[in-house]
Write a protein that holds these residues in place. Structure first.
Motif, PDB file in Angstrom:
ATOM      1  N   GLU A  68       3.425  10.434 -13.046  1.00 34.11           N
ATOM      2  CA  GLU A  68       2.374  10.515 -12.030  1.00 34.11           C
ATOM      3  C   GLU A  68       1.660  11.851 -12.107  1.00 34.11           C
ATOM      4  OE1 GLU A  68       2.179   9.141  -8.075  1.00 34.11           O
ATOM      5  OE2 GLU A  68       4.149   8.208  -8.289  1.00 34.11           O
ATOM      6  N   ASN A 128      -1.017  -4.714   6.771  1.00 29.30           N
ATOM      7  CA  ASN A 128      -0.503  -3.383   6.419  1.00 29.30           C
ATOM      8  C   ASN A 128      -1.520  -2.329   6.810  1.00 29.30           C
ATOM      9  OD1 ASN A 128       1.188  -1.489   5.421  1.00 29.30           O
ATOM     10  ND2 ASN A 128       1.473  -2.497   3.443  1.00 29.30           N
ATOM     11  N   THR A 171      -4.829   5.383   3.390  1.00 33.70           N
ATOM     12  CA  THR A 171      -5.584   5.473   2.129  1.00 33.70           C
ATOM     13  C   THR A 171      -7.037   5.882   2.397  1.00 33.70           C
ATOM     14  OG1 THR A 171      -4.193   3.722   1.258  1.00 33.70           O
ATOM     15  CG2 THR A 171      -6.164   4.222   0.012  1.00 33.70           C
ATOM     16  N   ARG A 174       1.805  21.508 -15.312  1.00 31.42           N
ATOM     17  CA  ARG A 174       2.436  20.296 -15.790  1.00 31.42           C
ATOM     18  C   ARG A 174       3.288  19.694 -14.683  1.00 31.42           C
ATOM     19  NH1 ARG A 174      -0.851  18.406 -18.424  1.00 31.42           N
ATOM     20  NH2 ARG A 174       0.524  16.626 -18.445  1.00 31.42           N
ATOM     21  N   VAL A 175       3.906  18.611 -15.021  1.00 30.71           N
ATOM     22  CA  VAL A 175       4.683  17.861 -14.043  1.00 30.71           C
ATOM     23  C   VAL A 175       5.761  18.735 -13.401  1.00 30.71           C
ATOM     24  CG1 VAL A 175       6.163  15.858 -13.744  1.00 30.71           C
ATOM     25  CG2 VAL A 175       4.266  15.781 -15.330  1.00 30.71           C
ATOM     26  N   SER A 212     -14.552  10.528  -4.945  1.00 29.40           N
ATOM     27  CA  SER A 212     -13.105  10.638  -5.128  1.00 29.40           C
ATOM     28  C   SER A 212     -12.607   9.895  -6.351  1.00 29.40           C
ATOM     29  CB  SER A 212     -12.389  10.129  -3.880  1.00 29.40           C
ATOM     30  OG  SER A 212     -12.828   8.832  -3.595  1.00 29.40           O
ATOM     31  N   ILE A 250     -10.544  13.812   0.806  1.00 29.43           N
ATOM     32  CA  ILE A 250     -10.753  14.370  -0.537  1.00 29.43           C
ATOM     33  C   ILE A 250     -12.255  14.551  -0.795  1.00 29.43           C
ATOM     34  CG2 ILE A 250     -10.526  13.912  -3.012  1.00 29.43           C
ATOM     35  CD1 ILE A 250      -7.823  12.546  -2.359  1.00 29.43           C
ATOM     36  N   ASP A 251     -13.028  13.537  -0.397  1.00 22.48           N
ATOM     37  CA  ASP A 251     -14.490  13.642  -0.557  1.00 22.48           C
ATOM     38  C   ASP A 251     -15.025  14.854   0.191  1.00 22.48           C
ATOM     39  OD1 ASP A 251     -14.671  11.489  -2.121  1.00 22.48           O
ATOM     40  OD2 ASP A 251     -15.499  10.127  -0.628  1.00 22.48           O
ATOM     41  N   TYR A 269      -6.048   5.686  -8.820  1.00 25.33           N
ATOM     42  CA  TYR A 269      -4.900   5.223  -8.039  1.00 25.33           C
ATOM     43  C   TYR A 269      -4.620   3.756  -8.360  1.00 25.33           C
ATOM     44  CZ  TYR A 269      -5.831   9.298  -5.078  1.00 25.33           C
ATOM     45  OH  TYR A 269      -6.045  10.559  -4.609  1.00 25.33           O
ATOM     46  N   ASP A 279      -0.284  12.765 -14.436  1.00 32.17           N
ATOM     47  CA  ASP A 279      -0.716  13.019 -15.809  1.00 32.17           C
ATOM     48  C   ASP A 279      -2.125  12.485 -16.026  1.00 32.17           C
ATOM     49  OD1 ASP A 279       1.624  14.179 -16.297  1.00 32.17           O
ATOM     50  OD2 ASP A 279       2.390  12.721 -17.752  1.00 32.17           O
ATOM     51  N   SER A 306      -6.732   0.832  -7.080  1.00 29.82           N
ATOM     52  CA  SER A 306      -7.003   0.837  -5.625  1.00 29.82           C
ATOM     53  C   SER A 306      -8.475   0.607  -5.321  1.00 29.82           C
ATOM     54  CB  SER A 306      -6.563   2.159  -5.014  1.00 29.82           C
ATOM     55  OG  SER A 306      -7.402   3.199  -5.431  1.00 29.82           O
ATOM     56  N   TYR A 307      -9.363   1.001  -6.196  1.00 30.36           N
ATOM     57  CA  TYR A 307     -10.784   0.882  -5.884  1.00 30.36           C
ATOM     58  C   TYR A 307     -11.321  -0.525  -6.083  1.00 30.36           C
ATOM     59  CZ  TYR A 307     -10.371   5.775  -5.498  1.00 30.36           C
ATOM     60  OH  TYR A 307      -9.964   6.992  -5.093  1.00 30.36           O
ATOM     61  N   HIS A 361      -8.834   9.367   1.102  1.00 30.85           N
ATOM     62  CA  HIS A 361     -10.040   9.374   0.266  1.00 30.85           C
ATOM     63  C   HIS A 361     -11.188  10.121   0.935  1.00 30.85           C
ATOM     64  CE1 HIS A 361      -8.547   5.566  -1.962  1.00 30.85           C
ATOM     65  NE2 HIS A 361      -8.062   6.662  -2.468  1.00 30.85           N
ATOM     66  N   ASP A 380     -12.163  11.841 -10.549  1.00 27.68           N
ATOM     67  CA  ASP A 380     -11.081  12.463 -11.299  1.00 27.68           C
ATOM     68  C   ASP A 380      -9.686  12.014 -10.867  1.00 27.68           C
ATOM     69  OD1 ASP A 380     -10.955  13.719  -8.953  1.00 27.68           O
ATOM     70  OD2 ASP A 380     -11.371  15.734  -9.676  1.00 27.68           O
ATOM     71  N   LYS A 381      -9.625  10.946 -10.117  1.00 21.87           N
ATOM     72  CA  LYS A 381      -8.307  10.396  -9.752  1.00 21.87           C
ATOM     73  C   LYS A 381      -8.336   8.888  -9.987  1.00 21.87           C
ATOM     74  CE  LYS A 381      -6.438  14.019  -7.530  1.00 21.87           C
ATOM     75  NZ  LYS A 381      -5.483  14.835  -8.218  1.00 21.87           N
ATOM     76  N   ALA A 406      -0.941   1.671   6.235  1.00 25.71           N
ATOM     77  CA  ALA A 406      -1.109   2.162   4.862  1.00 25.71           C
ATOM     78  C   ALA A 406      -2.582   2.172   4.482  1.00 25.71           C
ATOM     79  CB  ALA A 406      -0.334   1.273   3.900  1.00 25.71           C
ATOM     80  N   TYR A 443       0.808  -1.217   0.000  1.00 27.84           N
ATOM     81  CA  TYR A 443       0.000   0.000   0.000  1.00 27.84           C
ATOM     82  C   TYR A 443       0.852   1.284   0.000  1.00 27.84           C
ATOM     83  CZ  TYR A 443      -4.231  -2.682   0.959  1.00 27.84           C
ATOM     84  OH  TYR A 443      -5.285  -3.546   0.879  1.00 27.84           O
ATOM     85  N   ASN A 444       2.117   1.133   0.421  1.00 28.80           N
ATOM     86  CA  ASN A 444       2.956   2.339   0.460  1.00 28.80           C
ATOM     87  C   ASN A 444       3.443   2.748  -0.917  1.00 28.80           C
ATOM     88  OD1 ASN A 444       2.979   2.889   3.256  1.00 28.80           O
ATOM     89  ND2 ASN A 444       4.230   1.056   3.548  1.00 28.80           N
ATOM     90  N   LYS A 503     -10.138  -2.988  -4.658  1.00 27.31           N
ATOM     91  CA  LYS A 503     -10.142  -3.542  -3.310  1.00 27.31           C
ATOM     92  C   LYS A 503     -11.385  -3.101  -2.545  1.00 27.31           C
ATOM     93  CE  LYS A 503      -8.541  -5.945  -0.143  1.00 27.31           C
ATOM     94  NZ  LYS A 503      -9.925  -6.163   0.169  1.00 27.31           N
ATOM     95  N   GLU A 505      -0.538   7.642  -9.018  1.00 23.08           N
ATOM     96  CA  GLU A 505      -1.814   8.349  -9.171  1.00 23.08           C
ATOM     97  C   GLU A 505      -1.838   9.034 -10.542  1.00 23.08           C
ATOM     98  OE1 GLU A 505      -2.585  11.266  -6.047  1.00 23.08           O
ATOM     99  OE2 GLU A 505      -3.451  12.577  -7.578  1.00 23.08           O
ATOM    100  N   MET A 546     -16.712   5.491  -2.571  1.00 24.09           N
ATOM    101  CA  MET A 546     -15.614   6.022  -3.362  1.00 24.09           C
ATOM    102  C   MET A 546     -16.127   6.888  -4.519  1.00 24.09           C
ATOM    103  SD  MET A 546     -12.889   4.971  -2.008  1.00 24.09           S
ATOM    104  CE  MET A 546     -12.380   3.772  -0.800  1.00 24.09           C
ATOM    105  N   ARG A 580     -14.170  18.101  -1.432  1.00 22.53           N
ATOM    106  CA  ARG A 580     -15.018  18.413  -2.585  1.00 22.53           C
ATOM    107  C   ARG A 580     -16.362  18.962  -2.137  1.00 22.53           C
ATOM    108  NH1 ARG A 580     -12.924  13.832  -5.482  1.00 22.53           N
ATOM    109  NH2 ARG A 580     -11.345  14.669  -6.857  1.00 22.53           N
ATOM    110  N   PHE A 594       2.276   3.420  -4.420  1.00 20.92           N
ATOM    111  CA  PHE A 594       1.191   3.556  -5.393  1.00 20.92           C
ATOM    112  C   PHE A 594       1.369   4.761  -6.297  1.00 20.92           C
ATOM    113  CE2 PHE A 594      -0.535   5.665  -1.612  1.00 20.92           C
ATOM    114  CZ  PHE A 594      -1.059   6.834  -2.127  1.00 20.92           C
TER     115      PHE A 594
END
Lengths: 386, 188
Positions: A271, B70, B77, B113-114, A211, B84-85, A217, A273, A292-293, B81, A214-215, B73, A186-187, A295, A191, A208, B88, A189
């Motif tokens: 990442e 784990n 996550t 950009r990157v 979120s 972020i929700d 993972y 992009d 990721s989703y 999430h 627009d992403k 982690a 999980y560490n 799961k 995006e 989910m 928004r 990943f």
């Protein structure tokens, strides 16, 4: 104000710096801790109670649905009448056809040899008479047509329950990453940003939904048994036929919010992009990742107490119709789902064709076709009648 | 406590297990949630989101064993999430979104950009590095004062000082940080 602006820069920080933030985060004092804990615990108990209620409701409704189907009993006196009517109908067709043939032969000259082409014409003419379609209709009554395909010998089966349950669980565990099918780190990943034009072509996991829009993972797969898409394919062949795996892309294109079950070709992207493609598994710069989703998808708990309908059974293949509570094929029997429980007549279902793999004498899934609500109910009632 | 130990505790007492989970990972979740909601949410919003995260984790912990190995982690996550929700929904409620026509959007897309992303990540890293180099209690005082927006009196309790000492220490630490950032080529 200026000082604060420097620290604004720390917002939305990378995960790797989060450890530093945790270290510098103010302690949560006991009073606040107890308050937050009480709130979380209360919410947890409320949601758990909802889940239990849904489970109970589902179990109760499932039982009622199975036992509560009204069987249609025709009156006893109707049987001889219908037999007589059928006899009259068949006799009428036979006599009528013979009469028409004789009439044609008389018109073209009975007893003389008839050219082949004329014979075909005669047959066509007969098929256009009013009696013939009635015969066809009588045969049609034995068949049910689902989305253009004929379904025959429909039964509510107990014989195939274990086989179907086992194979479907294995297959779904595989694509929904349940039961620790593959180890993940999980560490690690990556995006990507989801292109707004990406067509989210199906129901998203409820928690989910926002979120995921627009992403995208991907979590690193760290498993010796699956280091590449090729390894995964080998693993999947325990559940699916080659034919199915070749056509899996169409399945996801048509029914899920993934472009395909596995993909590559993202190596040029960095990442963050933007991409308009989303896969369950991704091979990226020599490493294997999983969305990721995946799961977070609802748990597929197998058939449970739901009825199973089997059709088109032969020695080497059969078709199973699995009921779903929701249109999402991986959410069937998902009692924790927010979707309301439904009656059998309103259930969605999935048509799964199994074929016997002669090499290992075991069953493999050859196709999976989701159906709208109504199909399962229709088949169920048909099977119950028969 | 490891995930396995927590699971064992869960079988003995789910409530104790939840309490331990929150005690063990509370700061971590708070740091993540605050980091995402700092610009748009109130303290109440942060706390509500914090509670939501743990409610979700309690449920998952009961029904899903796969994250035990784990757990940190996984919790990270979920926290990300959820935050972020919440971000928004708060942004939408605050009407932070503005209409941008296609032409402007094309300009923005070409600008974001990157390189920019990398630059801001790098700046953050340098800033954190320099704050940490100030040593304790200055780094804690600065972060809690300017990032977590805490009052000097509240910080004073954390670092066992008086509020006035926190204020003067904060001013000196800020000056030192400015100097260090200037050496690194960052003007503030």
């Amino acid at each position: 104000m200026e000082d604060k602006n420097i620290f604004d820069m720390l917002e939305n920080t990378d995960d790797e710096l989060m450890e530093d933030f945790t270290g510098l985060c103010p302690e949560i004092d006991d009073e606040k801790f107890e308050k937050l804990f009480a709130k979380s615990e209360e919410d947890y108990k409320t949601r758990k109670a909802e889940i239990k209620r849904a489970e109970e409701r589902y179990n109760t409704e499932g039982d009622n649905s199975v036992r509560g189907v009204e069987r249609i009993r025709r009156p006893e006196w109707l049987r001889p009448v219908m037999m007589a009517a059928s006899f009259v109908l068949i006799a009428g067709v036979v006599i009528g056809s013979t009469a028409m043939l004789r009439k044609d032969k008389w018109m073209t000259g009975a007893g003389t040899s008839v050219p082949e082409a004329e014979t075909e014409d005669t047959t066509e003419e007969i098929s256009e008479t009013t009696e013939e379609p009635e015969t066809a209709a009588a045969t049609e009554e034995e068949k049910t047509v689902i989305d253009g395909s004929e379904v025959e010998n429909i039964t509510i089966s107990t014989r195939w329950r274990d086989t179907v349950d086992e194979k479907i669980r294995a297959a779904d565990d595989l694509v929904t990453m349940q039961q620790g099918f593959i180890s993940m780190d999980y560490n690690d990943f990556i995006e990507f940003a989801a292109d707004p034009s990406l067509d989210w072509n199906g129901p998203l996991p409820s928690d989910m939904r926002e979120s995921e829009k627009d992403k995208i993972y991907y979590i690193r797969v760290k498993d010796e048994a699956a280091e590449s898409i090729a390894d995964l394919r080998t693993k999947m062949k325990d559940s699916y036929t080659d034919n199915y795996l070749d056509n899996l892309k169409d399945f996801y294109n048509n029914n899920r919010y993934y472009t395909d079950w596995a993909g590559s070709g993202f190596d040029d992207l960095n990442e963050g992009d933007m991409t308009d493609k989303t896969y369950i598994f991704l091979e990226y710069r020599g490493k294997l990742y999983v969305n990721s989703y995946v799961k977070s998808c609802a748990v597929s708990s197998g058939l449970g107490d739901s009825p199973l309908i089997i059709a088109n059974e032969t020695d080497t293949s059969f078709t199973a119709f699995l009921p779903h509570v929701t249109p999402n094929v991986f959410d069937y029997n998902d009692v924790s789902s927010d979707e309301p429980m439904v009656e059998i007549d309103d259930m969605y279902c999935e048509e799964v064709k199994f074929v016997l793999d002669p090499e290992c004498n075991d069953w493999r899934i050859d196709s999976r076709i989701p159906h709208d609500s109504g199909v399962f109910g229709e088949l169920y009632n048909r099977a119950a009648e028969e | 406590m490891t995930g396995t130990e927590l699971k064992e505790l869960f079988h003995e007492s789910p409530e104790e297990c939840h309490r331990e989970l929150m005690r063990e990972y509370g700061k971590y979740v708070y740091a993540i949630v605050f980091n995402k909601l700092r610009s748009c949410g109130t303290q109440e919003d942060v706390e509500e989101c914090f509670c939501d995260v743990f409610t979700e984790i309690f449920l998952k912990f009961e029904y899903d064993d796969s994250m035990i190995n784990n757990i940190k982690a996984y919790i990270g996550t979920v926290a990300k999430h959820k935050a972020i929700d919440r971000f928004r929904s708060l942004s939408a409620a605050n009407s932070h979104s503005v209409y941008i026509d296609e032409e402007e959007m094309a300009g923005l897309v070409s600008d974001f950009r990157v390189d920019d992303h990398f630059e801001s990540s790098e700046l953050r890293r340098i800033l954190i590095q320099n704050i940490k180099e100030l040593g304790e209690p200055d780094s804690t005082i600065l972060i809690q004062k300017f990032y977590y927006n805490r009052k000097s009196a509240e910080i004073a309790k954390t670092v066992s000082m008086t509020a006035s000492s926190v204020r003067s220490r904060c001013t000196r630490a800020m000056e030192k940080l400015r100097g260090k950032l200037a050496e690194a080529g960052i003007t503030v």
